[in-house]
Design a protein around this motif. Structure first.
Motif, PDB file in Angstrom:
ATOM      1  N   VAL A 268      -2.818  -6.095   9.298  1.00  0.00           N
ATOM      2  CA  VAL A 268      -2.055  -4.963   8.873  1.00  0.00           C
ATOM      3  C   VAL A 268      -0.519  -4.813   9.396  1.00  0.00           C
ATOM      4  CG1 VAL A 268      -1.799  -2.347   8.355  1.00  0.00           C
ATOM      5  CG2 VAL A 268      -4.202  -3.452   8.861  1.00  0.00           C
TER       6      VAL A 268
ATOM      7  N   ARG B 175       2.804  -3.018   9.627  1.00  0.00           N
ATOM      8  CA  ARG B 175       3.236  -1.497   9.546  1.00  0.00           C
ATOM      9  C   ARG B 175       4.878  -1.647   9.797  1.00  0.00           C
ATOM     10  NH1 ARG B 175      -1.538   0.300   9.909  1.00  0.00           N
ATOM     11  NH2 ARG B 175      -3.125   0.168  11.509  1.00  0.00           N
TER      12      ARG B 175
ATOM     13  N   SER C  60       0.755  -1.199   0.077  1.00  0.00           N
ATOM     14  CA  SER C  60      -0.207  -0.023  -0.089  1.00  0.00           C
ATOM     15  C   SER C  60       0.726   1.499   0.107  1.00  0.00           C
ATOM     16  CB  SER C  60      -0.882   0.000   1.212  1.00  0.00           C
ATOM     17  OG  SER C  60      -1.702  -1.090   1.280  1.00  0.00           O
TER      18      SER C  60
ATOM     19  N   THR D 208       1.974   0.435   4.512  1.00  0.00           N
ATOM     20  CA  THR D 208       1.593  -0.844   5.018  1.00  0.00           C
ATOM     21  C   THR D 208       1.567  -2.363   4.118  1.00  0.00           C
ATOM     22  OG1 THR D 208      -0.903  -0.446   4.854  1.00  0.00           O
ATOM     23  CG2 THR D 208       0.317   0.300   6.780  1.00  0.00           C
TER      24      THR D 208
ATOM     25  N   ASP E 225       0.171   3.681   1.797  1.00  0.00           N
ATOM     26  CA  ASP E 225       0.170   4.391   3.106  1.00  0.00           C
ATOM     27  C   ASP E 225       1.392   3.692   3.931  1.00  0.00           C
ATOM     28  OD1 ASP E 225      -0.649   1.747   3.884  1.00  0.00           O
ATOM     29  OD2 ASP E 225      -2.459   2.534   4.839  1.00  0.00           O
TER      30      ASP E 225
ATOM     31  N   ARG F 141      -0.779  -5.339   3.950  1.00  0.00           N
ATOM     32  CA  ARG F 141      -2.314  -5.991   4.323  1.00  0.00           C
ATOM     33  C   ARG F 141      -2.168  -7.616   3.939  1.00  0.00           C
ATOM     34  NH1 ARG F 141      -5.454  -1.880   6.139  1.00  0.00           N
ATOM     35  NH2 ARG F 141      -4.462   0.040   5.943  1.00  0.00           N
TER      36      ARG F 141
ATOM     37  N   SER G  53      10.050  -0.938   0.143  1.00  0.00           N
ATOM     38  CA  SER G  53       9.310   0.281   0.320  1.00  0.00           C
ATOM     39  C   SER G  53      10.080   1.432  -0.421  1.00  0.00           C
ATOM     40  CB  SER G  53       9.420   0.813   1.581  1.00  0.00           C
ATOM     41  OG  SER G  53       8.932   2.013   1.873  1.00  0.00           O
TER      42      SER G  53
END
Length: 80
Positions: free
Chosen positions: A33, A35, A16, A20, A18, A22, A57
């Motif tokens: 989730v 993180r 995602s 995260t 954001d 999932r 990321s």
């Protein structure tokens, strides 16, 4: 973003924007989730045995997580 099925086809991991990852079951129930990334997650993949998830990321990190023992966080996925 990225989406991948576990080798046994029972789970789905999604990356995602954001930061995260999932984890879902095949009935579209969100299991948890994950993180920890500080920026958008652009890639996610299960290991060949399905026991780990790797995520990459835009923050320049790669994280490895064990699938077993991830705490459930049930919710339903919305259809788009």
């Amino acid at each position: 973003m990225s989406v991948t099925f576990s080798p046994d086809g029972e789970k789905i991991a999604s990356a995602s924007a954001d930061g995260t990852v999932r984890l879902w079951d095949k009935k579209r129930t969100e299991l948890t989730v994950l993180r920890g990334h500080q920026d958008a997650v652009n890639s996610v993949s299960f290991s060949s045995d399905g026991k780990q998830i790797a995520s990459a990321s835009d923050d320049g990190t790669v994280r490895l997580r064990l699938v077993a023992g991830l705490s459930p966080h049930p919710s339903r996925c919305q259809r788009y």
